[in-house]
Design a protein around this motif. Structure first.
Motif, short mmCIF file in Angstrom:
data_model
loop_
_atom_site.label_atom_id
_atom_site.label_comp_id
_atom_site.label_asym_id
_atom_site.label_seq_id
_atom_site.Cartn_x
_atom_site.Cartn_y
_atom_site.Cartn_z
N ASP A 19 -6.13 -0.73 -0.81
CA ASP A 19 -6.99 -1.66 -1.55
C ASP A 19 -8.06 -2.27 -0.67
O ASP A 19 -7.96 -2.25 0.56
CB ASP A 19 -6.15 -2.81 -2.13
CG ASP A 19 -5.69 -3.77 -1.03
OD1 ASP A 19 -5.14 -3.31 -0.02
OD2 ASP A 19 -5.92 -4.99 -1.18
N TYR A 20 -9.03 -2.85 -1.35
CA TYR A 20 -9.93 -3.76 -0.67
C TYR A 20 -9.84 -5.07 -1.46
O TYR A 20 -10.17 -5.09 -2.65
CB TYR A 20 -11.38 -3.25 -0.65
CG TYR A 20 -12.30 -4.33 -0.13
CD1 TYR A 20 -12.26 -4.68 1.22
CD2 TYR A 20 -13.13 -5.06 -0.98
CE1 TYR A 20 -13.04 -5.72 1.70
CE2 TYR A 20 -13.91 -6.10 -0.50
CZ TYR A 20 -13.86 -6.43 0.84
OH TYR A 20 -14.62 -7.46 1.31
N VAL A 24 -10.16 3.28 0.06
CA VAL A 24 -9.37 2.67 -1.01
C VAL A 24 -8.85 3.78 -1.92
O VAL A 24 -9.35 4.90 -1.90
CB VAL A 24 -10.21 1.67 -1.86
CG1 VAL A 24 -10.65 0.48 -1.03
CG2 VAL A 24 -11.40 2.36 -2.53
N GLY A 42 0.78 -1.24 0.00
CA GLY A 42 0.00 0.00 0.00
C GLY A 42 0.81 1.28 0.00
O GLY A 42 0.41 2.26 -0.63
N GLY A 89 -7.38 -6.43 -2.84
CA GLY A 89 -6.56 -6.28 -4.04
C GLY A 89 -7.10 -5.27 -5.05
O GLY A 89 -6.41 -4.93 -6.01
N ARG A 90 -8.28 -4.75 -4.83
CA ARG A 90 -8.87 -3.83 -5.82
C ARG A 90 -8.69 -2.36 -5.43
O ARG A 90 -8.57 -2.03 -4.26
CB ARG A 90 -10.37 -4.08 -5.93
CG ARG A 90 -10.72 -5.40 -6.54
CD ARG A 90 -12.22 -5.48 -6.74
NE ARG A 90 -12.67 -4.60 -7.80
CZ ARG A 90 -13.97 -4.33 -8.03
NH1 ARG A 90 -14.89 -4.82 -7.26
NH2 ARG A 90 -14.30 -3.54 -9.04
N TRP A 91 -8.70 -1.53 -6.45
CA TRP A 91 -8.81 -0.06 -6.34
C TRP A 91 -7.55 0.66 -5.86
O TRP A 91 -7.61 1.83 -5.53
CB TRP A 91 -10.01 0.33 -5.45
CG TRP A 91 -11.32 -0.15 -6.00
CD1 TRP A 91 -11.76 -0.03 -7.29
CD2 TRP A 91 -12.37 -0.81 -5.28
NE1 TRP A 91 -13.01 -0.57 -7.41
CE2 TRP A 91 -13.41 -1.06 -6.19
CE3 TRP A 91 -12.54 -1.20 -3.97
CZ2 TRP A 91 -14.60 -1.68 -5.83
CZ3 TRP A 91 -13.72 -1.82 -3.60
CH2 TRP A 91 -14.74 -2.06 -4.52
N ARG A 92 -6.40 -0.04 -5.81
CA ARG A 92 -5.16 0.65 -5.41
C ARG A 92 -4.81 1.78 -6.36
O ARG A 92 -4.19 2.75 -5.96
CB ARG A 92 -3.98 -0.33 -5.48
CG ARG A 92 -3.80 -1.20 -4.27
CD ARG A 92 -2.43 -1.83 -4.30
NE ARG A 92 -2.41 -3.12 -3.63
CZ ARG A 92 -2.36 -3.27 -2.30
NH1 ARG A 92 -2.35 -2.21 -1.53
NH2 ARG A 92 -2.34 -4.46 -1.78
N HIS A 93 -5.15 1.59 -7.63
CA HIS A 93 -4.68 2.52 -8.67
C HIS A 93 -5.45 3.83 -8.72
O HIS A 93 -5.07 4.74 -9.46
CB HIS A 93 -4.78 1.83 -10.03
CG HIS A 93 -6.20 1.55 -10.43
ND1 HIS A 93 -6.99 0.67 -9.73
CD2 HIS A 93 -6.97 2.06 -11.41
CE1 HIS A 93 -8.20 0.62 -10.28
NE2 HIS A 93 -8.21 1.46 -11.30
#
Ligand code: IMP
Length: 182
Positions: free
Chosen positions: A163-164, A158, A46, A166-170
């Motif tokens: 992330d949640y 996020v 993260g 693995g999603r939405w880090r970007h």
């Protein structure tokens, strides 16, 4: 059991606010560290986004080194287990060095408290903490945070590295998430 689905919600911290706050933090850290070699240790995954923006805003003549550690985090859940495991360690000795741990968010405090204890035992010259977000209302163990980006309410967020499952880090901004159907 059917897993609860989440969707991204409103922006809590915009990319502009984040950039501005990071410039302030970089300036403060650089002023405190002037004339010393600073080892910035990012906690994967993260904190990568935050760390790269933070160190690029430090003055070019500051002696900055970068390394990473990886620790186990929540597994597809929004609640911390309180159990921390080292998956990847720093690549060099930190003895007599000035170390700054960079973390995306402090929640219960278990992760940072464990890391502080672990790294303190390796006898660094100094050991400080820098977090982008602080959910202080959820703290279960006391941890001293030296540099903090934003205090935030008890919400799961996020984006910008967070992330949640693995999603939405970007996502460039930081959003809250909410359960679908709520
Ligand atoms: P702590 O050990 O409870 O302080 O949790 C720290 C870690 O939990 C962070 O490094 C994040 O990986 C994760 N975490 C805590 N809150 C959030 C959140 O709102 N969004 C995404 N990850 C979070």
């Amino acid at each position: 059991m059917v897993e609860q689905e989440y969707r991204i919600d409103k922006v809590l911290f915009s990319r502009g606010e984040i950039a501005e706050r990071i410039s302030d933090l970089a300036g403060r850290i650089a002023a405190d560290m002037r004339g010393r070699e600073l080892l910035v240790v990012g906690i994967l995954n993260g904190a990568v986004f935050f760390l790269t923006d933070l160190v690029r805003r430090m003055p070019e003549d500051l002696d900055v080194r970068v390394d990473f550690m990886s620790v186990s985090s929540y597994e597809n859940a929004t609640k911390s287990s309180g159990v921390v495991r080292i998956l990847r360690d720093i690549g060099s000795s930190i003895e007599d060095r000035h170390v700054l741990i960079v973390e995306d968010i402090i929640d219960t405090g278990y992760t940072l408290s464990y890391l502080l204890e672990l790294l303190h035992a390796r006898k660094p010259a100094s050991l400080k903490t820098c977090v982008l977000l602080d959910k202080s209302a959820r703290r279960e163990v006391a941890v001293h945070v030296d540099y903090c980006g934003f205090s935030m309410p008890d919400a799961f967020v996020v984006g910008y590295g967070l992330d949640y499952a693995g999603r939405w880090r970007h996502l460039p901004d930081i959003h809250s998430v909410s359960a679908v159907g709520s």
